[in-house]
Design a protein around this motif. Structure first.
Motif, PDB file in Angstrom:
ATOM      1  N   GLY A 157       0.815  -1.228   0.091  1.00  0.00           N
ATOM      2  CA  GLY A 157       0.045  -0.264   0.092  1.00  0.00           C
ATOM      3  C   GLY A 157       0.704   1.246   0.158  1.00  0.00           C
ATOM      4  O   GLY A 157       1.710   1.459  -0.819  1.00  0.00           O
ATOM      5  N   ASP A 158       0.664   2.117   1.086  1.00  0.00           N
ATOM      6  CA  ASP A 158       1.718   3.227   1.016  1.00  0.00           C
ATOM      7  C   ASP A 158       2.564   3.187   2.176  1.00  0.00           C
ATOM      8  O   ASP A 158       3.134   4.120   2.340  1.00  0.00           O
ATOM      9  N   LYS A 159       2.683   1.999   2.551  1.00  0.00           N
ATOM     10  CA  LYS A 159       3.904   1.958   3.414  1.00  0.00           C
ATOM     11  C   LYS A 159       4.927   1.013   2.771  1.00  0.00           C
ATOM     12  O   LYS A 159       4.749   0.218   1.742  1.00  0.00           O
ATOM     13  N   HIS A 160       6.097   1.074   3.243  1.00  0.00           N
ATOM     14  CA  HIS A 160       7.310   0.257   2.699  1.00  0.00           C
ATOM     15  C   HIS A 160       8.260  -0.396   3.781  1.00  0.00           C
ATOM     16  O   HIS A 160       8.473   0.149   4.754  1.00  0.00           O
ATOM     17  N   HIS A 161       8.101  -1.680   3.793  1.00  0.00           N
ATOM     18  CA  HIS A 161       9.152  -2.504   4.739  1.00  0.00           C
ATOM     19  C   HIS A 161      10.460  -2.233   4.272  1.00  0.00           C
ATOM     20  O   HIS A 161      10.922  -2.988   3.118  1.00  0.00           O
ATOM     21  N   ILE A 162      11.389  -1.807   5.087  1.00  0.00           N
ATOM     22  CA  ILE A 162      12.703  -1.573   4.840  1.00  0.00           C
ATOM     23  C   ILE A 162      13.535  -2.616   5.621  1.00  0.00           C
ATOM     24  O   ILE A 162      13.443  -2.819   6.917  1.00  0.00           O
ATOM     25  N   ALA A 163      14.519  -3.227   5.066  1.00  0.00           N
ATOM     26  CA  ALA A 163      15.681  -4.003   5.674  1.00  0.00           C
ATOM     27  C   ALA A 163      17.034  -3.713   5.224  1.00  0.00           C
ATOM     28  O   ALA A 163      17.168  -3.561   4.096  1.00  0.00           O
ATOM     29  N   ALA A 164      17.894  -3.162   6.289  1.00  0.00           N
ATOM     30  CA  ALA A 164      19.005  -2.740   6.166  1.00  0.00           C
ATOM     31  C   ALA A 164      20.118  -3.426   6.845  1.00  0.00           C
ATOM     32  O   ALA A 164      19.958  -3.803   8.060  1.00  0.00           O
ATOM     33  N   SER A 165      21.293  -3.552   6.640  1.00  0.00           N
ATOM     34  CA  SER A 165      22.579  -3.802   7.428  1.00  0.00           C
ATOM     35  C   SER A 165      23.063  -2.844   7.993  1.00  0.00           C
ATOM     36  O   SER A 165      23.316  -1.748   7.219  1.00  0.00           O
ATOM     37  N   PHE A 166      23.806  -2.974   9.104  1.00  0.00           N
ATOM     38  CA  PHE A 166      24.697  -1.756   9.721  1.00  0.00           C
ATOM     39  C   PHE A 166      25.988  -1.737   8.961  1.00  0.00           C
ATOM     40  O   PHE A 166      26.596  -2.595   8.559  1.00  0.00           O
ATOM     41  N   HIS A 167      26.282  -0.400   8.768  1.00  0.00           N
ATOM     42  CA  HIS A 167      27.461  -0.174   7.911  1.00  0.00           C
ATOM     43  C   HIS A 167      28.508   0.596   8.918  1.00  0.00           C
ATOM     44  O   HIS A 167      28.160   1.717   9.553  1.00  0.00           O
ATOM     45  N   ARG A 168      29.699   0.017   9.050  1.00  0.00           N
ATOM     46  CA  ARG A 168      30.708   0.679   9.645  1.00  0.00           C
ATOM     47  C   ARG A 168      30.230   0.947  11.213  1.00  0.00           C
ATOM     48  O   ARG A 168      30.323   2.149  11.646  1.00  0.00           O
ATOM     49  N   ILE A 169      29.462   0.102  11.854  1.00  0.00           N
ATOM     50  CA  ILE A 169      29.035   0.406  13.263  1.00  0.00           C
ATOM     51  C   ILE A 169      30.076   0.268  14.361  1.00  0.00           C
ATOM     52  O   ILE A 169      31.249  -0.459  14.194  1.00  0.00           O
ATOM     53  N   GLU A 170      30.201   1.134  15.090  1.00  0.00           N
ATOM     54  CA  GLU A 170      31.070   1.463  16.185  1.00  0.00           C
ATOM     55  C   GLU A 170      30.883   0.250  17.190  1.00  0.00           C
ATOM     56  O   GLU A 170      29.972  -0.085  17.565  1.00  0.00           O
ATOM     57  N   GLU A 171      32.129   0.019  17.926  1.00  0.00           N
ATOM     58  CA  GLU A 171      32.030  -1.154  18.899  1.00  0.00           C
ATOM     59  C   GLU A 171      31.284  -0.673  20.015  1.00  0.00           C
ATOM     60  O   GLU A 171      30.482  -1.622  20.563  1.00  0.00           O
ATOM     61  N   LYS A 172      31.290   0.381  20.553  1.00  0.00           N
ATOM     62  CA  LYS A 172      30.492   1.062  21.636  1.00  0.00           C
ATOM     63  C   LYS A 172      28.856   0.773  21.239  1.00  0.00           C
ATOM     64  O   LYS A 172      28.097   0.407  22.119  1.00  0.00           O
ATOM     65  N   ASP A 173      28.534   1.285  19.980  1.00  0.00           N
ATOM     66  CA  ASP A 173      27.266   0.935  19.734  1.00  0.00           C
ATOM     67  C   ASP A 173      26.782  -0.481  19.424  1.00  0.00           C
ATOM     68  O   ASP A 173      25.672  -1.133  19.845  1.00  0.00           O
ATOM     69  N   ARG A 174      27.757  -1.471  18.950  1.00  0.00           N
ATOM     70  CA  ARG A 174      27.536  -2.871  18.940  1.00  0.00           C
ATOM     71  C   ARG A 174      26.962  -3.273  20.018  1.00  0.00           C
ATOM     72  O   ARG A 174      26.410  -4.364  20.391  1.00  0.00           O
ATOM     73  N   GLN A 175      27.901  -3.044  21.346  1.00  0.00           N
ATOM     74  CA  GLN A 175      27.875  -3.542  22.649  1.00  0.00           C
ATOM     75  C   GLN A 175      26.392  -2.844  23.018  1.00  0.00           C
ATOM     76  O   GLN A 175      26.001  -3.936  23.940  1.00  0.00           O
ATOM     77  N   GLU A 176      26.211  -1.930  22.952  1.00  0.00           N
ATOM     78  CA  GLU A 176      24.846  -1.290  23.384  1.00  0.00           C
ATOM     79  C   GLU A 176      23.697  -2.083  22.637  1.00  0.00           C
ATOM     80  O   GLU A 176      22.648  -2.435  23.324  1.00  0.00           O
TER      81      GLU A 176
END
Length: 194
Positions: A157-176
């Protein structure tokens, strides 16, 4: 043997993928930005996120000192840990309820893993597009800001289901992310045993 590795990969993906309600926003960026810039600087309120990261750094710097104090005086160590947690929670709440976050007051349901994210968007995004995404997890107001690359976009319809992979994620963010996923899994297990 191939079947077994495929099944274990499928089980692992399901185990680590959880749904979570967060304050969420994203912006499209070009490939140069995704490869060379700091994700947090892509948002106008980057100063607030810098303060949160500085609080994280201070906590990390004090871990050893707090551990030594706790070994000598358990009561004092517990008190200081509680005090630190209270200061952190007040700072996060104050920052993320300011006017420049007013557009994020409504929670959004996203699906996350340590490798990527899926969410519903109002406009289509093309495979290969780069995004900068910001997730603020509740009730801790813990932020994760990183780049992502669109893997697929399915329209309904008027919505879109998006799938994305993280790119250059920092270690602190991966741990969180790991912490938040673990918390969500514990909550699910508690709910399923009731």
């Amino acid at each position: 043997m191939n079947k077994t590795s495929t099944e274990s990969g499928y089980d692992k993906r399901n185990y680590f993928r959880v749904s979570s309600d967060v304050f969420f926003d994203y912006k499209q960026v070009d490939s140069f930005t995704a490869e060379n810039s700091d994700a947090e600087n892509e948002f106008e309120d980057a100063v607030s996120l810098s303060l949160i990261n500085e609080l994280r750094r201070l906590d990390k710097d004090n871990v050893q000192t707090l551990r030594l104090l706790t070994e000598k005086n358990r009561l004092l160590g517990d008190y200081l840990q509680t005090l630190s947690s209270k200061i952190d929670l007040i700072a996060r709440h104050t920052l993320f309820t300011q006017d420049h976050f007013s557009g994020q007051k409504e929670k959004t349901r996203i699906n996350i893993s340590e490798d990527g994210i899926s969410f519903t968007a109002d406009k289509a995004l093309y495979k290969g597009n780069y995004l900068v995404v910001r997730m603020i997890f509740l009730p801790s107001y813990a932020p994760v800001v990183t780049f992502a690359k669109v893997l697929r976009c399915e329209s309904a319809g008027d919505k879109h289901h998006i799938a994305a992979s993280f790119h250059r994620i920092e270690e602190k963010d991966r741990q969180e992310l790991s912490r938040q996923i673990l918390k969500a899994q514990v909550m699910l297990k508690k709910q399923s045993t009731k």
